[in-house]
Write a protein that holds these residues in place. Structure first.
Motif, short mmCIF file in Angstrom:
data_model
loop_
_atom_site.label_atom_id
_atom_site.label_comp_id
_atom_site.label_asym_id
_atom_site.label_seq_id
_atom_site.Cartn_x
_atom_site.Cartn_y
_atom_site.Cartn_z
N SER A 107 0.80 -1.12 -0.08
CA SER A 107 -0.09 -0.13 -0.03
C SER A 107 0.96 1.25 0.04
CB SER A 107 -0.96 0.04 1.09
OG SER A 107 -0.18 0.11 2.37
N LYS B 4 0.06 3.91 -2.73
CA LYS B 4 -1.38 4.46 -2.65
C LYS B 4 -1.12 5.68 -1.26
CE LYS B 4 -3.94 0.56 -3.90
NZ LYS B 4 -4.75 -0.36 -3.24
N ILE B 5 -0.31 5.15 -0.31
CA ILE B 5 -0.05 6.21 0.75
C ILE B 5 0.52 7.35 0.35
CG2 ILE B 5 1.24 6.69 2.93
CD1 ILE B 5 0.54 3.46 3.59
N GLN C 285 0.63 9.01 -2.78
CA GLN C 285 -0.34 9.41 -3.49
C GLN C 285 -1.38 10.35 -2.76
OE1 GLN C 285 -2.26 6.57 -6.14
NE2 GLN C 285 -0.59 6.50 -7.63
N ALA C 286 -1.53 9.71 -1.73
CA ALA C 286 -2.68 10.62 -0.78
C ALA C 286 -1.73 11.84 -0.08
CB ALA C 286 -3.40 9.68 0.05
N ILE C 287 -0.47 11.44 0.31
CA ILE C 287 -0.06 12.35 1.30
C ILE C 287 0.74 13.31 0.49
CG2 ILE C 287 2.09 12.64 3.10
CD1 ILE C 287 0.95 10.06 4.22
N PRO D 299 0.27 15.49 -2.24
CA PRO D 299 -0.18 16.76 -2.27
C PRO D 299 -0.01 17.73 -1.22
CG PRO D 299 -1.73 15.21 -3.24
CD PRO D 299 -0.62 14.53 -2.77
N TYR D 300 -0.30 17.19 0.02
CA TYR D 300 -0.14 17.81 1.20
C TYR D 300 1.18 18.40 1.64
CZ TYR D 300 -4.97 16.44 2.14
OH TYR D 300 -6.29 16.04 1.96
#
Length: 84
Positions: free
Chosen positions: A61, A64-65, A67-69, A71-72
């Motif tokens: 994963s 996926k992690i 890709q989620a973090i 941008p922040y």
């Protein structure tokens, strides 16, 4: 199961000896299996197994992690340079 007919006591004794040996072999297999299980259940192996399963889960994963973090993190660096 069909009843076996014996012609002599020697045949009966031979079959009893075979059954006795089969019983001993099965007992030794059981003892060996128990020993292997007992050796594999150590705190070190249990912790290692848990670590490996979590490592496997997170390694699958990880993209996926990110890709989620990501941008922040990029927004944080942009805002830090602006002084906001």
């Amino acid at each position: 199961m069909e009843t076996k007919k014996y012609a002599s006591y020697a045949e009966i004794e031979r079959d009893l000896e075979i059954l006795k040996l089969e019983k001993e072999i099965n007992y030794q297999k059981l003892v060996l299996s128990f020993q292997k299980t007992k050796e594999s259940i150590t705190p070190q192996n249990i912790v290692g197994g848990l670590f490996y399963s979590y490592k496997d889960y997170f390694s699958n994963s990880y993209p996926k992690i990110l890709q989620a973090i990501l941008p922040y993190i990029i927004n944080w660096f942009i805002n830090k340079k602006r002084g906001n």
